[in-house]
Design an enzyme around this catalytic site. Structure first.
Site, short mmCIF file in Angstrom:
data_model
loop_
_atom_site.label_atom_id
_atom_site.label_comp_id
_atom_site.label_asym_id
_atom_site.label_seq_id
_atom_site.Cartn_x
_atom_site.Cartn_y
_atom_site.Cartn_z
N LYS A 217 -4.30 -4.71 5.18
CA LYS A 217 -3.17 -4.04 4.55
C LYS A 217 -2.02 -4.03 5.54
O LYS A 217 -2.13 -3.49 6.64
CB LYS A 217 -3.56 -2.61 4.16
CG LYS A 217 -2.41 -1.84 3.53
CD LYS A 217 -2.87 -0.49 3.02
CE LYS A 217 -1.70 0.29 2.41
NZ LYS A 217 -2.12 1.61 1.96
N LYS B 290 -3.29 -7.05 1.00
CA LYS B 290 -2.21 -6.31 0.36
C LYS B 290 -0.99 -6.29 1.26
O LYS B 290 -1.15 -5.98 2.44
CB LYS B 290 -2.69 -4.88 0.11
CG LYS B 290 -1.66 -3.96 -0.47
CD LYS B 290 -2.21 -2.59 -0.63
CE LYS B 290 -1.08 -1.68 -1.03
NZ LYS B 290 -1.42 -0.30 -0.85
C1 PBG Z 1 -1.96 4.60 -0.12
C2 PBG Z 1 -1.50 3.42 -0.86
C3 PBG Z 1 -0.21 2.81 -0.89
C4 PBG Z 1 -0.27 1.81 -1.85
C5 PBG Z 1 -1.58 1.81 -2.35
N1 PBG Z 1 -2.32 2.79 -1.71
C6 PBG Z 1 1.04 3.16 -0.20
C7 PBG Z 1 1.24 3.00 1.24
O1 PBG Z 1 0.39 2.53 2.01
O2 PBG Z 1 2.32 3.41 1.64
C8 PBG Z 1 0.86 0.93 -2.27
C9 PBG Z 1 0.72 0.30 -3.60
C10 PBG Z 1 1.97 -0.31 -4.12
O3 PBG Z 1 3.00 -0.42 -3.45
O4 PBG Z 1 1.92 -0.72 -5.29
N2 PBG Z 1 -2.05 4.47 1.23
#
Ligand code: PBG
Length: 323
Positions: free
Chosen positions: A195, A248
């Site tokens: 991520k 992601k």
């Molecule tokens: C929680 C999380 C996030 C997203 C999914 N789970 C936000 C982040 O890390 O700031 C983002 C999903 C999206 O942008 O569609 N940590």
């Protein structure tokens, strides 16, 4: 052998031929629909930066999930918007929090639908970071038991899949151990393994009111410049017990998806995130692109890169069209 014996256009002559030699297929089976659920009643609230997505009430969440399932999409992933945030994200792991209640309602009302539970603290902390903070730093090891607790609470509420998205080190092992101890050895973990610290999460953070109040997430999410490091993250998560690994965002990281798929051969998920969704919606609203074609092209490219599963806010619409 070359031209004129070889003519690549022969197999492109009509739709039937093109369908027969198509290498990548997109099916509703591949999709997961993210849904937001807020504490309290009232009406669902549209999310301005994500046209077509709402902050649901428990009742409208169930209705939307039913509609998603009717299109053939097998799963939803639920994000909670609590009424109250605090320093340690208590509402993330309270058994009466909005997410466990949503899970129970979904499993009762739409029994055939898989419910994935995102596990993170950022929607529940008053500082907006994904872990507990002290001395201005997000504390890794102190955060792990809280994540493990949240995972257990969601599994006990009936979640079919646990998806930790916090990027703390060691969280997959912590969550796996806790689930096993709670008699949930059969609950799969989808790890947000690679991520990235991405600007593409902007609309989500508006939707969830989860932007960090100070600093940013670069101390725990990955540097967009790195791919070898993503492979290490994935290797560690698999070793710790992840059943599916996620990359992601998706579109700016298609090469990462491909490397992960080729190296590990495990089921790979990719998250077509809020910013990717918002850009398409905004351009389409201006009449600048053909939204239906762009969405299919984008999701097909994520599959072609090697993703087995795609989390996308387009899931319901696309599945309805593919259906
Ligand atoms: C929680 C999380 C996030 C997203 C999914 N789970 C936000 C982040 O890390 O700031 C983002 C999903 C999206 O942008 O569609 N940590």
């Amino acid at each position: 052998m070359s031209f004129p014996k070889n003519r690549m256009r022969r197999l492109r002559q009509n739709d039937a031929l093109r369908r027969m030699v198509r290498e990548t297929r997109l099916s509703p089976d591949d999709l997961v629909m993210p849904l937001f659920v807020k504490e309290g009643g009232g009406a669902p609230e549209p999310i301005a930066s994500m046209p077509g997505c709402d902050r649901h009430t428990l009742a409208s969440l169930v209705e939307e999930a039913r509609a998603v399932h009717a299109t053939g999409v097998p799963a939803v992933i639920v994000f909670g918007l609590p009424a109250r945030k605090d320093a340690t994200g208590t509402e993330a792991y309270s058994p009466e929090g909005i997410v466990p209640r949503a899970i129970r309602a979904l499993k009762r009302e739409v029994p055939g639908l898989l419910v994935w539970a995102d596990v993170c603290l950022c929607e529940y902390t008053d500082h907006g970071h994904c872990g507990v903070v002290s001395g201005g730093e997000v504390q890794n090891d102190e955060t792990l038991p809280l994540l493990a607790r949240a995972a257990t609470v969601y599994a006990e509420a009936g979640a079919d899949v646990i998806a930790p998205s916090d990027m703390m080190d060691g969280r997959i092992a912590a969550v796996r151990t806790a689930l096993d101890a709670a008699g949930r050895a059969n609950t799969p973990i989808v790890s947000y393994a690679a991520k990235y610290a991405s600007a593409f999460y902007g609309p989500f953070r508006e939707a969830a009111d989860s932007a960090p109040a100070f600093g940013d997430r670069r101390g725990y999410q990955m540097d967009p410049a790195n791919v070898e490091e993503a492979l290490r993250e994935v290797a560690l998560d698999i070793e710790e017990g992840a059943d599916v690994v996620m990359v992601k965002p998706a579109l700016a990281y298609l090469d990462v998806i491909r490397r992960v798929k080729d190296r590990f051969g495990v089921p790979v998920a990719a998250y077509n995130v809020s910013g990717e969704y918002a850009m398409i919606r905004a351009a389409a609203a201006n009449g600048w692109i053909d939204e239906e074609r762009i969405v299919l092209e984008v999701l097909t490219s994520i599959r072609r890169a090697g993703a087995d599963i795609i989390l996308t806010y387009f899931a319901k619409e696309v599945a309805a069209r593919l259906g």
